[in-house]
Design a protein around this motif. Structure first.
Motif, PDB file in Angstrom:
ATOM      1  N   ASN A  91       0.796  -1.317   0.098  1.00  0.00           N
ATOM      2  CA  ASN A  91       0.059  -0.012   0.024  1.00  0.00           C
ATOM      3  C   ASN A  91       0.870   1.424  -0.104  1.00  0.00           C
ATOM      4  O   ASN A  91       0.652   2.380  -0.823  1.00  0.00           O
ATOM      5  N   GLU A  92       1.965   1.193   0.695  1.00  0.00           N
ATOM      6  CA  GLU A  92       2.599   2.461   0.875  1.00  0.00           C
ATOM      7  C   GLU A  92       3.530   2.634  -0.622  1.00  0.00           C
ATOM      8  O   GLU A  92       3.555   3.792  -1.008  1.00  0.00           O
ATOM      9  N   ALA A  93       3.904   1.507  -1.138  1.00  0.00           N
ATOM     10  CA  ALA A  93       4.724   1.441  -2.274  1.00  0.00           C
ATOM     11  C   ALA A  93       3.745   2.122  -3.466  1.00  0.00           C
ATOM     12  O   ALA A  93       3.941   2.975  -4.295  1.00  0.00           O
ATOM     13  N   ARG A  94       2.506   1.542  -3.485  1.00  0.00           N
ATOM     14  CA  ARG A  94       1.486   2.063  -4.284  1.00  0.00           C
ATOM     15  C   ARG A  94       1.214   3.325  -4.392  1.00  0.00           C
ATOM     16  O   ARG A  94       1.109   4.208  -5.311  1.00  0.00           O
ATOM     17  N   GLN A  95       0.703   3.925  -3.373  1.00  0.00           N
ATOM     18  CA  GLN A  95       0.551   5.309  -3.203  1.00  0.00           C
ATOM     19  C   GLN A  95       1.702   6.215  -3.631  1.00  0.00           C
ATOM     20  O   GLN A  95       1.377   7.118  -4.349  1.00  0.00           O
ATOM     21  N   ALA A  96       2.830   5.968  -3.241  1.00  0.00           N
ATOM     22  CA  ALA A  96       3.942   6.788  -3.764  1.00  0.00           C
ATOM     23  C   ALA A  96       4.292   6.677  -5.145  1.00  0.00           C
ATOM     24  O   ALA A  96       4.497   7.689  -5.844  1.00  0.00           O
ATOM     25  N   ALA A  97       4.321   5.477  -5.557  1.00  0.00           N
ATOM     26  CA  ALA A  97       4.334   5.104  -6.973  1.00  0.00           C
ATOM     27  C   ALA A  97       3.246   6.015  -7.821  1.00  0.00           C
ATOM     28  O   ALA A  97       3.779   6.438  -8.962  1.00  0.00           O
ATOM     29  N   ASN A 104      -0.281   2.780 -13.024  1.00  0.00           N
ATOM     30  CA  ASN A 104      -0.572   1.300 -12.606  1.00  0.00           C
ATOM     31  C   ASN A 104       0.487   0.748 -11.513  1.00  0.00           C
ATOM     32  O   ASN A 104       1.645   0.715 -11.936  1.00  0.00           O
ATOM     33  N   VAL A 105       0.277   0.080 -10.684  1.00  0.00           N
ATOM     34  CA  VAL A 105       1.097  -0.698  -9.736  1.00  0.00           C
ATOM     35  C   VAL A 105       0.485  -2.024  -9.681  1.00  0.00           C
ATOM     36  O   VAL A 105      -0.920  -2.328  -9.314  1.00  0.00           O
ATOM     37  N   SER A 106       1.180  -3.162 -10.045  1.00  0.00           N
ATOM     38  CA  SER A 106       0.589  -4.648  -9.801  1.00  0.00           C
ATOM     39  C   SER A 106       1.340  -5.132  -8.749  1.00  0.00           C
ATOM     40  O   SER A 106       2.440  -4.706  -8.278  1.00  0.00           O
ATOM     41  N   SER A 107       0.970  -6.015  -8.016  1.00  0.00           N
ATOM     42  CA  SER A 107       1.321  -6.797  -6.765  1.00  0.00           C
ATOM     43  C   SER A 107       0.996  -8.111  -6.963  1.00  0.00           C
ATOM     44  O   SER A 107      -0.183  -8.783  -7.331  1.00  0.00           O
ATOM     45  N   GLN A 108       2.092  -9.080  -6.899  1.00  0.00           N
ATOM     46  CA  GLN A 108       1.968 -10.654  -6.886  1.00  0.00           C
ATOM     47  C   GLN A 108       2.798 -11.222  -5.781  1.00  0.00           C
ATOM     48  O   GLN A 108       3.816 -10.364  -5.242  1.00  0.00           O
ATOM     49  N   PRO A 109       2.268 -12.266  -4.971  1.00  0.00           N
ATOM     50  CA  PRO A 109       2.815 -12.898  -4.033  1.00  0.00           C
ATOM     51  C   PRO A 109       4.104 -13.527  -4.530  1.00  0.00           C
ATOM     52  O   PRO A 109       4.109 -14.040  -5.693  1.00  0.00           O
ATOM     53  N   LEU A 110       5.054 -13.723  -3.705  1.00  0.00           N
ATOM     54  CA  LEU A 110       6.332 -14.693  -4.154  1.00  0.00           C
ATOM     55  C   LEU A 110       5.823 -16.028  -4.334  1.00  0.00           C
ATOM     56  O   LEU A 110       6.360 -16.863  -5.340  1.00  0.00           O
ATOM     57  N   VAL A 111       5.040 -16.488  -3.485  1.00  0.00           N
ATOM     58  CA  VAL A 111       4.781 -17.998  -3.613  1.00  0.00           C
ATOM     59  C   VAL A 111       3.140 -17.785  -3.915  1.00  0.00           C
ATOM     60  O   VAL A 111       2.362 -17.364  -3.047  1.00  0.00           O
ATOM     61  N   THR A 112       2.879 -18.362  -4.822  1.00  0.00           N
ATOM     62  CA  THR A 112       1.249 -18.473  -5.184  1.00  0.00           C
ATOM     63  C   THR A 112       0.534 -19.747  -4.790  1.00  0.00           C
ATOM     64  O   THR A 112      -0.556 -19.772  -4.927  1.00  0.00           O
ATOM     65  N   GLU A 113       1.471 -20.663  -4.525  1.00  0.00           N
ATOM     66  CA  GLU A 113       0.709 -21.816  -4.171  1.00  0.00           C
ATOM     67  C   GLU A 113       0.167 -21.754  -2.989  1.00  0.00           C
ATOM     68  O   GLU A 113       0.571 -21.451  -1.853  1.00  0.00           O
ATOM     69  N   GLY A 114      -1.227 -22.092  -2.896  1.00  0.00           N
ATOM     70  CA  GLY A 114      -2.182 -22.047  -1.551  1.00  0.00           C
ATOM     71  C   GLY A 114      -2.420 -20.518  -1.178  1.00  0.00           C
ATOM     72  O   GLY A 114      -3.112 -20.411  -0.204  1.00  0.00           O
ATOM     73  N   TYR A 115      -2.288 -19.694  -2.409  1.00  0.00           N
ATOM     74  CA  TYR A 115      -2.575 -18.458  -1.758  1.00  0.00           C
ATOM     75  C   TYR A 115      -3.804 -18.068  -2.255  1.00  0.00           C
ATOM     76  O   TYR A 115      -4.291 -17.945  -3.624  1.00  0.00           O
ATOM     77  N   ASP A 116      -4.856 -17.624  -1.422  1.00  0.00           N
ATOM     78  CA  ASP A 116      -6.168 -17.333  -2.064  1.00  0.00           C
ATOM     79  C   ASP A 116      -6.913 -16.228  -1.139  1.00  0.00           C
ATOM     80  O   ASP A 116      -8.011 -15.912  -1.517  1.00  0.00           O
ATOM     81  N   ASP A 117      -6.008 -15.235  -0.766  1.00  0.00           N
ATOM     82  CA  ASP A 117      -6.515 -13.905  -0.586  1.00  0.00           C
ATOM     83  C   ASP A 117      -6.262 -12.771  -1.113  1.00  0.00           C
ATOM     84  O   ASP A 117      -5.205 -12.942  -1.891  1.00  0.00           O
ATOM     85  N   GLY A 118      -6.796 -11.776  -1.275  1.00  0.00           N
ATOM     86  CA  GLY A 118      -6.638 -10.423  -1.776  1.00  0.00           C
ATOM     87  C   GLY A 118      -5.797  -9.486  -1.063  1.00  0.00           C
ATOM     88  O   GLY A 118      -5.848  -8.290  -1.381  1.00  0.00           O
ATOM     89  N   SER A 119      -4.633  -9.838  -0.205  1.00  0.00           N
ATOM     90  CA  SER A 119      -4.280  -8.876   0.744  1.00  0.00           C
ATOM     91  C   SER A 119      -2.735  -8.476   0.140  1.00  0.00           C
ATOM     92  O   SER A 119      -2.038  -8.163   1.070  1.00  0.00           O
ATOM     93  N   HIS A 120      -2.787  -8.558  -1.197  1.00  0.00           N
ATOM     94  CA  HIS A 120      -1.226  -8.399  -1.562  1.00  0.00           C
ATOM     95  C   HIS A 120      -0.662  -6.992  -1.356  1.00  0.00           C
ATOM     96  O   HIS A 120       0.642  -7.116  -0.775  1.00  0.00           O
ATOM     97  N   TYR A 121      -1.566  -5.722  -1.261  1.00  0.00           N
ATOM     98  CA  TYR A 121      -0.999  -4.618  -0.988  1.00  0.00           C
ATOM     99  C   TYR A 121      -0.717  -4.374   0.505  1.00  0.00           C
ATOM    100  O   TYR A 121      -0.053  -3.542   1.012  1.00  0.00           O
ATOM    101  N   THR A 143       3.973   0.610 -15.680  1.00  0.00           N
ATOM    102  CA  THR A 143       3.643  -0.309 -14.498  1.00  0.00           C
ATOM    103  C   THR A 143       4.680  -0.590 -13.735  1.00  0.00           C
ATOM    104  O   THR A 143       5.706  -1.133 -14.135  1.00  0.00           O
ATOM    105  N   LEU A 144       4.533  -0.382 -12.366  1.00  0.00           N
ATOM    106  CA  LEU A 144       5.370  -0.768 -11.464  1.00  0.00           C
ATOM    107  C   LEU A 144       4.807  -2.300 -10.907  1.00  0.00           C
ATOM    108  O   LEU A 144       3.715  -2.320 -10.788  1.00  0.00           O
ATOM    109  N   SER A 145       5.847  -3.039 -10.971  1.00  0.00           N
ATOM    110  CA  SER A 145       5.363  -4.512 -10.593  1.00  0.00           C
ATOM    111  C   SER A 145       6.085  -4.839  -9.437  1.00  0.00           C
ATOM    112  O   SER A 145       7.209  -4.639  -9.073  1.00  0.00           O
ATOM    113  N   LEU A 146       5.237  -5.207  -8.352  1.00  0.00           N
ATOM    114  CA  LEU A 146       5.748  -5.541  -7.007  1.00  0.00           C
ATOM    115  C   LEU A 146       5.610  -6.992  -6.924  1.00  0.00           C
ATOM    116  O   LEU A 146       4.634  -7.616  -6.997  1.00  0.00           O
ATOM    117  N   ARG A 147       6.742  -7.648  -6.172  1.00  0.00           N
ATOM    118  CA  ARG A 147       6.601  -8.952  -5.475  1.00  0.00           C
ATOM    119  C   ARG A 147       6.631  -8.839  -4.068  1.00  0.00           C
ATOM    120  O   ARG A 147       7.284  -8.351  -3.591  1.00  0.00           O
TER     121      ARG A 147
END
Length: 157
Positions: A91-97, A104-121, A143-147
């Motif tokens: 969230n801090e990175a997204r607002q500043a970016a 646009n700012v995209s965010s993905q978890p490093l490990v996606t296996e078993g990942y089911d919530d939307g709390s990336h930011y 676009t800024l891409s965040l892991r």
């Protein structure tokens, strides 16, 4: 001629074509001093400086992206660099970016296996693309891409 300072390039260009067709206009990016080539800059950029020569019927405008404040002296400035967002929350990175010029700012978890919530930011940024320290000249409008950390809060896999 009225002052066009504070107006965006699209507005100034349209007004000039309509009201001062005999004038030759040029637009200079204050971030690097180069003349506007018609494609490298957005029409939403803001006019910061205006110089008119009524005898030669020319007008030159200096402009900057809307996120960059106009320098009080109207001189050429340097492009900002991409900040280091690693260690901040998404969230801090997204607002500043977004303020800096990433639309646009995209965010993905490093490990996606078993990942089911939307709390990336809400997670900690582990890596970013583009990397910190690069000039925004190449990345403005991209676009800024965040892991972000995995669901256990770790940046290691």
């Amino acid at each position: 001629m009225p002052s066009f300072k504070g107006k965006n390039l699209d507005t100034v260009s349209a007004e000039f074509e309509r009201s001062w067709p005999a004038y030759t206009t040029s637009y200079r990016a204050l971030t690097d001093g180069h003349l506007f080539d018609g494609e490298s800059y957005s029409g939403t950029w803001i006019v910061c400086t205006q110089a008119e020569d009524s005898q030669a019927k020319t007008a030159e405008f200096g402009f900057l992206p809307p996120q960059v404040p106009c320098p009080p002296d109207g001189r050429v400035t340097n492009w900002a660099v991409v900040p280091n967002y690693v260690g901040k929350t998404g969230n801090e990175a997204r607002q500043a970016a977004l303020r800096l010029g990433f639309p646009n700012v995209s965010s993905q978890p490093l490990v996606t296996e078993g990942y089911d919530d939307g709390s990336h930011y809400e997670r900690v940024v582990c890596t970013q693309d583009p990397p910190a320290g690069e000039s925004m000249r190449e990345h403005y409008g991209t676009t800024l891409s965040l892991r972000v950390a995995d669901s256990k809060g770790s940046c290691s896999r």
